[in-house]
Design a protein around this motif. Structure first.
Motif, PDB file in Angstrom:
ATOM      1  N   UNK A 138     -16.652   5.970   2.326  1.00 32.74           N
ATOM      2  CA  UNK A 138     -16.290   4.655   1.767  1.00 32.74           C
ATOM      3  C   UNK A 138     -14.793   4.491   1.997  1.00 32.74           C
ATOM      4  N   UNK A 139     -14.417   3.524   2.828  1.00 24.24           N
ATOM      5  CA  UNK A 139     -13.001   3.371   3.192  1.00 24.24           C
ATOM      6  C   UNK A 139     -12.211   2.647   2.113  1.00 24.24           C
ATOM      7  N   UNK A 140     -12.910   1.844   1.292  1.00 20.05           N
ATOM      8  CA  UNK A 140     -12.185   1.154   0.242  1.00 20.05           C
ATOM      9  C   UNK A 140     -13.050   0.237  -0.581  1.00 20.05           C
ATOM     10  N   UNK A 141     -12.454  -0.198  -1.673  1.00 21.89           N
ATOM     11  CA  UNK A 141     -13.056  -1.185  -2.568  1.00 21.89           C
ATOM     12  C   UNK A 141     -12.084  -2.353  -2.690  1.00 21.89           C
ATOM     13  N   UNK A 142     -12.631  -3.556  -2.659  1.00 24.13           N
ATOM     14  CA  UNK A 142     -11.840  -4.756  -2.892  1.00 24.13           C
ATOM     15  C   UNK A 142     -12.495  -5.501  -4.050  1.00 24.13           C
ATOM     16  N   UNK A 153      -7.671  -5.223  13.870  1.00 25.52           N
ATOM     17  CA  UNK A 153      -6.754  -4.154  13.478  1.00 25.52           C
ATOM     18  C   UNK A 153      -7.078  -2.815  14.144  1.00 25.52           C
ATOM     19  N   UNK A 154      -8.362  -2.510  14.269  1.00 23.64           N
ATOM     20  CA  UNK A 154      -8.764  -1.162  14.696  1.00 23.64           C
ATOM     21  C   UNK A 154      -9.479  -1.114  16.046  1.00 23.64           C
ATOM     22  N   UNK A 155      -9.715  -2.254  16.651  1.00 24.86           N
ATOM     23  CA  UNK A 155     -10.459  -2.260  17.905  1.00 24.86           C
ATOM     24  C   UNK A 155     -11.902  -1.850  17.660  1.00 24.86           C
ATOM     25  N   UNK A 156     -12.413  -1.000  18.514  1.00 22.34           N
ATOM     26  CA  UNK A 156     -13.812  -0.576  18.420  1.00 22.34           C
ATOM     27  C   UNK A 156     -14.010   0.651  17.530  1.00 22.34           C
ATOM     28  N   UNK A 157     -12.975   1.116  16.871  1.00 23.88           N
ATOM     29  CA  UNK A 157     -13.072   2.293  16.015  1.00 23.88           C
ATOM     30  C   UNK A 157     -14.122   2.081  14.928  1.00 23.88           C
ATOM     31  N   UNK A 158     -14.981   3.037  14.763  1.00 23.74           N
ATOM     32  CA  UNK A 158     -16.024   2.976  13.739  1.00 23.74           C
ATOM     33  C   UNK A 158     -15.481   3.529  12.425  1.00 23.74           C
ATOM     34  N   UNK A 159     -15.736   2.804  11.357  1.00 26.59           N
ATOM     35  CA  UNK A 159     -15.322   3.268  10.034  1.00 26.59           C
ATOM     36  C   UNK A 159     -16.496   3.149   9.076  1.00 26.59           C
ATOM     37  N   UNK A 160     -16.346   3.732   7.900  1.00 25.22           N
ATOM     38  CA  UNK A 160     -17.406   3.756   6.899  1.00 25.22           C
ATOM     39  C   UNK A 160     -17.582   2.441   6.173  1.00 25.22           C
ATOM     40  N   UNK A 161     -18.023   2.526   4.952  1.00 26.94           N
ATOM     41  CA  UNK A 161     -18.393   1.373   4.151  1.00 26.94           C
ATOM     42  C   UNK A 161     -17.201   0.777   3.407  1.00 26.94           C
ATOM     43  N   UNK A 162     -17.249  -0.544   3.251  1.00 28.25           N
ATOM     44  CA  UNK A 162     -16.282  -1.275   2.444  1.00 28.25           C
ATOM     45  C   UNK A 162     -17.054  -2.007   1.358  1.00 28.25           C
ATOM     46  N   UNK A 163     -16.658  -1.806   0.116  1.00 16.79           N
ATOM     47  CA  UNK A 163     -17.298  -2.466  -1.020  1.00 16.79           C
ATOM     48  C   UNK A 163     -16.472  -3.667  -1.451  1.00 16.79           C
ATOM     49  N   UNK A 164     -17.146  -4.797  -1.643  1.00 21.57           N
ATOM     50  CA  UNK A 164     -16.505  -6.010  -2.133  1.00 21.57           C
ATOM     51  C   UNK A 164     -17.155  -6.403  -3.454  1.00 21.57           C
ATOM     52  N   UNK A 165     -16.343  -6.521  -4.486  1.00 25.74           N
ATOM     53  CA  UNK A 165     -16.833  -6.933  -5.798  1.00 25.74           C
ATOM     54  C   UNK A 165     -16.170  -8.258  -6.157  1.00 25.74           C
ATOM     55  N   UNK A 166     -16.998  -9.266  -6.415  1.00 26.19           N
ATOM     56  CA  UNK A 166     -16.515 -10.568  -6.846  1.00 26.19           C
ATOM     57  C   UNK A 166     -16.841 -10.693  -8.326  1.00 26.19           C
ATOM     58  N   UNK A 167     -15.802 -10.943  -9.134  1.00 25.49           N
ATOM     59  CA  UNK A 167     -15.953 -10.890 -10.581  1.00 25.49           C
ATOM     60  C   UNK A 167     -15.128 -11.981 -11.240  1.00 25.49           C
ATOM     61  N   UNK A 168     -14.870 -11.824 -12.537  1.00 24.19           N
ATOM     62  CA  UNK A 168     -14.094 -12.809 -13.288  1.00 24.19           C
ATOM     63  C   UNK A 168     -12.762 -12.204 -13.753  1.00 24.19           C
ATOM     64  N   UNK A 169     -11.960 -13.013 -14.412  1.00 19.20           N
ATOM     65  CA  UNK A 169     -10.640 -12.560 -14.872  1.00 19.20           C
ATOM     66  C   UNK A 169     -10.729 -11.404 -15.861  1.00 19.20           C
TER      67      UNK A 169
END
Length: 142
Positions: free
Chosen positions: A75-79, A29-45
């Motif tokens: 921080x670019x986002x949380x998923x 999507x962004x090529x070589x562009x540097x971006x910050x941190x992305x947080x991924x949280x895996x959880x339950x319903x």
């Protein structure tokens, strides 16, 4: 890009594979562009339902929630992904747990990078088309 992964469930996930897929989607999507941190949280319903209610005012569990803060931010986002929901959906769609997880992960990353369901053809077909393409390229073909 730094990727922080937190798994709050007992379900085992392949963190290195998850990071690899995320990195490939971001690079596509962004090529070589540097971006910050992305947080991924895996959880339950239960937890994703609470987050969904707080931020989207929907009192129901969902498979993925994406929070986009901007590509210039530290921080670019949380998923947030419900592994419980992924397990259920995998059966419904005839996918393995891993196939469904990676498919939904890609969808979440696309949202953090600015893709939406709005403003395209029916039902946001562009985001789903990209999701299928990246899944094929980065999961099926490696």
């Amino acid at each position: 890009m730094e990727i922080q992964i937190q798994n709050k469930t007992s379900k085992k996930i392949e963190e290195s594979r998850i990071s690899n897929i995320v990195e490939k989607v971001v690079k596509a999507e962004l090529g070589e562009r540097k971006i910050g941190m992305l947080n991924l949280l895996f959880t339950d319903d239960s937890e994703i339902r609470s987050i969904n209610k707080e931020f989207r005012h929907r009192d129901e569990p969902t498979d993925v929630l994406s929070f986009q803060y901007g590509l210039e931010e530290e921080i670019v986002g949380d998923i947030v992904i419900s592994l419980e929901r992924i397990s259920e959906q995998a059966g419904e769609f005839g996918n393995s747990f891993e196939e469904e997880l990676y498919y939904i992960l890609i969808h979440g990353v696309l949202h953090v990078l600015g893709h939406t369901h709005e403003g395209y053809d029916d039902e946001g077909e562009e985001i789903f088309s990209l999701q299928r393409d990246y899944y094929k390229r980065f999961v099926e073909e490696g």
